[in-house]
Scaffold this active site. Structure first.
Site, PDB file in Angstrom:
ATOM      1  CG  HIS A   1      -1.925  -0.764   1.180  1.00 43.79           C
ATOM      2  ND1 HIS A   1      -1.780  -2.208   1.877  1.00 43.79           N
ATOM      3  CD2 HIS A   1      -3.336  -0.799   0.742  1.00 43.79           C
ATOM      4  CE1 HIS A   1      -2.971  -2.764   1.583  1.00 43.79           C
ATOM      5  NE2 HIS A   1      -3.667  -2.047   1.237  1.00 43.79           N
TER       6      HIS A   1
ATOM      7  CG  ASP B   1      -3.861  -5.758  -4.239  1.00 46.23           C
ATOM      8  OD1 ASP B   1      -5.188  -5.309  -3.738  1.00 46.23           O
ATOM      9  OD2 ASP B   1      -2.914  -6.187  -3.289  1.00 46.23           O
TER      10      ASP B   1
END
Length: 481
Positions: free
Chosen positions: A184, A256
């Site tokens: 992230h 993702d």
């Protein structure tokens, strides 16, 4: 191929997001024009409750034939039960039990819950082999550190979800378990050559593929020996070479979330979308905050890449065709019902006790703050639901005087609850100080039991879901079975 044809194909490969419990008009418009689907996020207010979620998904289906996705791993990563904690233990607990049939039953029940609210693609199971104890993003989301064990449960979880008519999505290819960074926030490096990947990371993906998994999610990881500095999501060597050609996988490849810095931090989401398609991805998960303007920019970038010849028309058409094949499978549905008992059965079988339980009596429970995990999100955890308010002391990370904590527990049994204490020196320091004053205390570890302090008793739950907490509470005599 006309510009309109290209634009329709571009829509077909997108999974968009939106805010609130009602689909906005712009999403419905895109669905009417061939949008691939949506991803639902609890943080966006998409999941206020099961009844409202079922209404939301029904509204989406009036406008088109969408893939409707969610991150529902069970255990620590839950969206359906984000306000209470999951009634199902997660992968680490299932790996600790190591009964693949139990894993299949848990995921079949979980799949039945998802099907009941209209979700048809679940971003689970996580089939990463968690070989790095200090991994900040996987941890209890993995079945374990043994590739063969993970493979057994990857196949079982895939089978269970898909028996319920919900497509499983094995993630995070080619394996996030050896990382010490969170994608992230950056691009983690996995320093593994093909030989090591073959005997470690790729073993569970092979098992999931053999079990017929309908989707595989890519990770934003740099494997220098394979991807040459690019994240796997944007790498043809990873998606086309490793996943398609070496492993023989021909189903849908999902990215993702492209808003993660590991994918788009340096190039922006529209460019990341184009590169992912060129690399071989079929469905693009855009992220939780990518709304109408962002979707328009991404569509424009994909159309421009096709018209310039950078993204071949046949590659975009292939991606859209794979998504259509997935939708055809989803239309067949499944046949399973929610098993109201399997979650607690699994959690009870997973919990482990070493040493002694506290003396009979009402204990004081000190619960220590745990470091945040972005994938888990703000989901409640701990033993609070089974304690009177006055018996629970939450230490939230602010400076604390252990002597004061010990004074408040004077004359009563003491239980100290931690979560992944091996990753938090502050937790370990407080626990060690408390144990120096109370050698009779019991420690409950609700993450991975890597660090084992010298306490009178030690309980490992292998996760912090509601089911894991209740299993520990029962063991401590705080709740009846």
């Amino acid at each position: 191929m006309t510009a309109a044809d290209i634009a329709r194909l571009a829509r077909a490969v997108l999974l968009v997001s939106f805010a609130g419990p009602t689909p906005p008009r712009w999403v419905l418009d895109h669905l009417e024009r061939g949008l691939g689907g949506v991803t639902l996020f609890a943080i966006n207010g998409n999941v206020p409750g099961n009844e409202a979620l079922a209404t939301l998904t029904a509204e989406l289906r009036k406008a088109g034939d969408p893939v409707i996705t969610i991150d529902e791993e069970g255990g620590d990563v839950t969206r359906l039960a984000h306000t209470t904690g999951s009634p199902y233990p997660g992968n680490a607990a299932l790996g600790a039990v190591d009964d693949p049939e139990l894993t299949r039953r848990v995921h079949r029940s979980l799949g039945a819950e998802l099907a009941g609210v209209g979700v048809n693609l679940n971003f689970a199971p996580s089939v990463d082999v968690n070989t790095a104890d200090d991994n900040p993003i996987i941890g209890t989301r993995a079945f374990g550190s043994d590739p063969l064990l993970v493979a057994r449960h990857a196949a079982a979880a895939t089978t269970g979800l898909q028996e319920a008519g919900v497509a499983a999505c094995a993630k995070h290819f080619p394996g996030h378990g050896a990382t010490r960074e969170d994608s992230h926030l950056s691009v983690p490096i996995v320093d593994a050559d093909l030989e090591l990947l073959d005997r470690r990371e790729l073993v569970p993906f092979r098992a999931a593929i053999e079990a017929g998994v309908k989707a595989v999610m890519t990770a934003h990881l740099n494997l220098p020996s394979i991807t040459g500095g690019e994240p796997a999501t944007l790498s043809g060597a990873a998606i086309t070479g490793l996943l398609r050609e070496r492993l023989g996988y021909q189903g849908v490849v999902v990215t993702d979330a492209l808003d993660m810095r590991g994918a788009s931090g340096k190039i922006g989401i529209p460019e990341a979308a184009v590169r992912a398609l060129i690399a071989g991805a079929d469905l693009l998960c855009l992220g939780s905050q990518e709304y109408e303007d962002s979707v328009r920019a991404i569509l424009d970038a994909i159309v421009a890449a096709v018209r310039s010849g950078r993204l071949p028309e046949r590659r975009l058409a292939e991606a859209a065709e794979r998504t259509e094949r997935l939708k055809a499978w989803l239309a067949l549905g499944g046949a399973s019902t929610v098993d109201a008992t399997v979650g607690m059965e699994a959690a009870r079988r997973a919990v482990r006790l070493s040493g002694e339980l506290p003396e009979p009596g009402s204990p004081v429970v000190i619960e220590l703050h745990a470091p945040a995990n972005i994938a888990v999100g703000p989901v409640p955890w701990g033993l609070g639901p089974w304690l009177p308010d006055g018996d629970l002391i939450r230490v939230d990370g602010a400076p604390v005087d252990p002597a004061d904590l010990l004074e408040r527990a004077s004359g009563r049994p003491l239980v100290v609850v931690v979560r992944d204490a091996h990753r938090d020196a502050g937790q370990r320091a407080i626990v060690s100080t408390l144990l120096a004053g109370r050698s009779d205390a019991v420690v409950v570890e609700m993450g991975l039991p890597v660090w084992r302090p010298e306490s009178a008793g030690f309980i490992a739950t292998y996760g912090a879901a509601y089911a894991n907490g209740r299993a520990a509470a029962e063991l401590l005599g705080l709740a009846a079975e």
